[in-house]
Design an enzyme around this catalytic site. Sequence first.
Site, PDB file in Angstrom:
ATOM      1  N   CYS A  42       0.823  -1.219   0.000  1.00 36.05           N
ATOM      2  CA  CYS A  42       0.000   0.000   0.000  1.00 36.05           C
ATOM      3  C   CYS A  42       0.855   1.266   0.000  1.00 36.05           C
ATOM      4  CB  CYS A  42      -0.932   0.015   1.211  1.00 36.05           C
ATOM      5  SG  CYS A  42      -2.151  -1.323   1.201  1.00 36.05           S
ATOM      6  N   ILE A 296      -6.865 -27.702   2.989  1.00 32.68           N
ATOM      7  CA  ILE A 296      -6.296 -26.547   2.287  1.00 32.68           C
ATOM      8  C   ILE A 296      -7.114 -25.304   2.644  1.00 32.68           C
ATOM      9  CG2 ILE A 296      -5.705 -25.542   0.052  1.00 32.68           C
ATOM     10  CD1 ILE A 296      -5.470 -28.346  -1.075  1.00 32.68           C
ATOM     11  N   TYR A 297      -6.430 -24.270   3.064  1.00 35.14           N
ATOM     12  CA  TYR A 297      -7.038 -22.997   3.438  1.00 35.14           C
ATOM     13  C   TYR A 297      -6.602 -21.932   2.430  1.00 35.14           C
ATOM     14  CZ  TYR A 297      -7.678 -25.441   7.893  1.00 35.14           C
ATOM     15  OH  TYR A 297      -8.028 -26.341   8.846  1.00 35.14           O
ATOM     16  N   TYR A 447     -14.631  14.472  22.324  1.00 31.51           N
ATOM     17  CA  TYR A 447     -14.875  15.862  21.951  1.00 31.51           C
ATOM     18  C   TYR A 447     -13.876  16.804  22.618  1.00 31.51           C
ATOM     19  CZ  TYR A 447     -16.648  20.603  22.243  1.00 31.51           C
ATOM     20  OH  TYR A 447     -16.745  21.961  22.208  1.00 31.51           O
TER      21      TYR A 447
END
Length: 563
Positions: A42, A296-297, A447
Amino acid sequence: MKVIIVGGVAGGASCAARLRRLDEKAEILMVERGPYVSYANCGLPYHVSGVIEKEASLLVASERLFREQFAIDVRTNCEAVSISAKDKTVQLRNVLTGETTTESYDKLVLSPGAPSLCPPLPGVDLPGIFHVRTVPDARTIRQWIESGTTFLTGMANYTGMQMAKPTRRAVVVGGGFIGLEMAENLTHLGLEVKVIQRGTQVLGPLDPEMALVIENHLTRHGVHVVFGDGAAGFSQLDNGGIEVQTASGKTYPADIVIFAIGVRPETKLAQTAGIEIGERGGIRVNDSMQTSDPNIYAVGDAIEVKDFVTGKWSLVALAGPANRQGRIAADVIAGRDSKYRGTQGTSIIGLFGGAAAWTGASEKTLKRLGDDDYEKIYLYPNAHAGYYPGAKMLGLKVIFRKSSGLVLGAQAIGEDGPAVDKRISAIAMAIQLGATVYDLEESELCYAPQFGSAKDPVNFAGMVAGNILRGDMPVCHWETTGCEFLLDVREPVELAIEQVSGAINIPLGQLRSRLDELPRNREIHVICRSAQRAYYAVRILLQNGFKAKIVSGGMLARTHAVS
């Protein structure tokens, strides 16, 4: 137990580290076809421009770290070629030497990612055309720009010597995340940037009227966007540049081209194992990240995920979900009961000091699915207290169920990026917890005047939506306003700047004394700049026996819709 993890970066690397923390005895092998096992893709556009100066800053974890801290066998420049699900083996190939080996596994995790789309257009392999997917990609782009902006001095008189041309024109093909981030960073480097977008808007997850604000923001910063056209081919110019040819027949000269039209799940390896591929083209998994083969993942950009709001299968290439999926796969392999909730697509992009963010379902998605049980609101509060210096407007769109008030999605834009970020993050969590707009009303948020307001924009959104659902504020939208009586309650001086043809102007302060000028046999649609005064006017009208609705978002929403 031996676990092989194919692919590093976000999903695979997170899975490997998590699994070791849960199981000290497991034998873990992680293979990555590229030279780096875990890096921040990214951040690549920002490394191109030098905002992130050092390439090393992009490297999240090294092979050495995984070996020494986690006792994980890591092999970079190692590609998984095929899987034998029957034999529970993976064939691996060293991409530098071509040598192949076979490794057995008890459990296999696939995190192959999603490579950039690259249609076989004429000239697409010409020098100067780049994708932005890996650290070497960013390095090559930097080198191209740097070499193109360095003039050869003292050599011009030599016969046949041609001085290097400055890299000054860039064409970015694609108006998504990477395309727009590259457009911004190339602009920071002083290049003239043009974005070619096949569709009718930038940032596809946004609704069109919100994306339009981003387009205008890009234009103000010198980026020209061409819509409704796509790249059809490329050719080399005599001066060494590139000519980008489009489907409409237009041509654009460039010194560098960034190809960023999207990504496609990498499923070739999964297919060798006979694993089910879903209707959207990604690897199909259950909420435990298991594929159709229980041993299998799969995690990350290569998989299909359930949309948290709509329940439909979707493709979402984001680092956050990939990290969570990797952790869940590790949990399940280690014997824990861990489930993935689904993906909301919560995202943010920064552009020229501003930001756009979104979460949950967009209006256009709901329309596409034929879902009409929703309402939307637009509001334009300040990002923090107006009396504190530097307050900037925040544009917020919130979508919710008409029947229950359930929050479905939200989009925000503004020049105060952190303010955009925190409002969408708050609403994203609300969606995760199944909150309603009434919950937004009651949310207790931070706030102080430099950070927000006593009535935060998130509270404000809940109050506006709650008023609609309670019947206190009937609402309509610009696209549905037609032959109704249109009442403008702004001051006359404001009309000198912008007005709506056919609208009758009665300033809010005069409304109570001029009610006899309004029709009682027609529905009155009330407008002002941002809809706040229109709300006050509607309350007056309703309590005096008129039929009235507020036009959501007022003139600000109309500007977005018709610009």
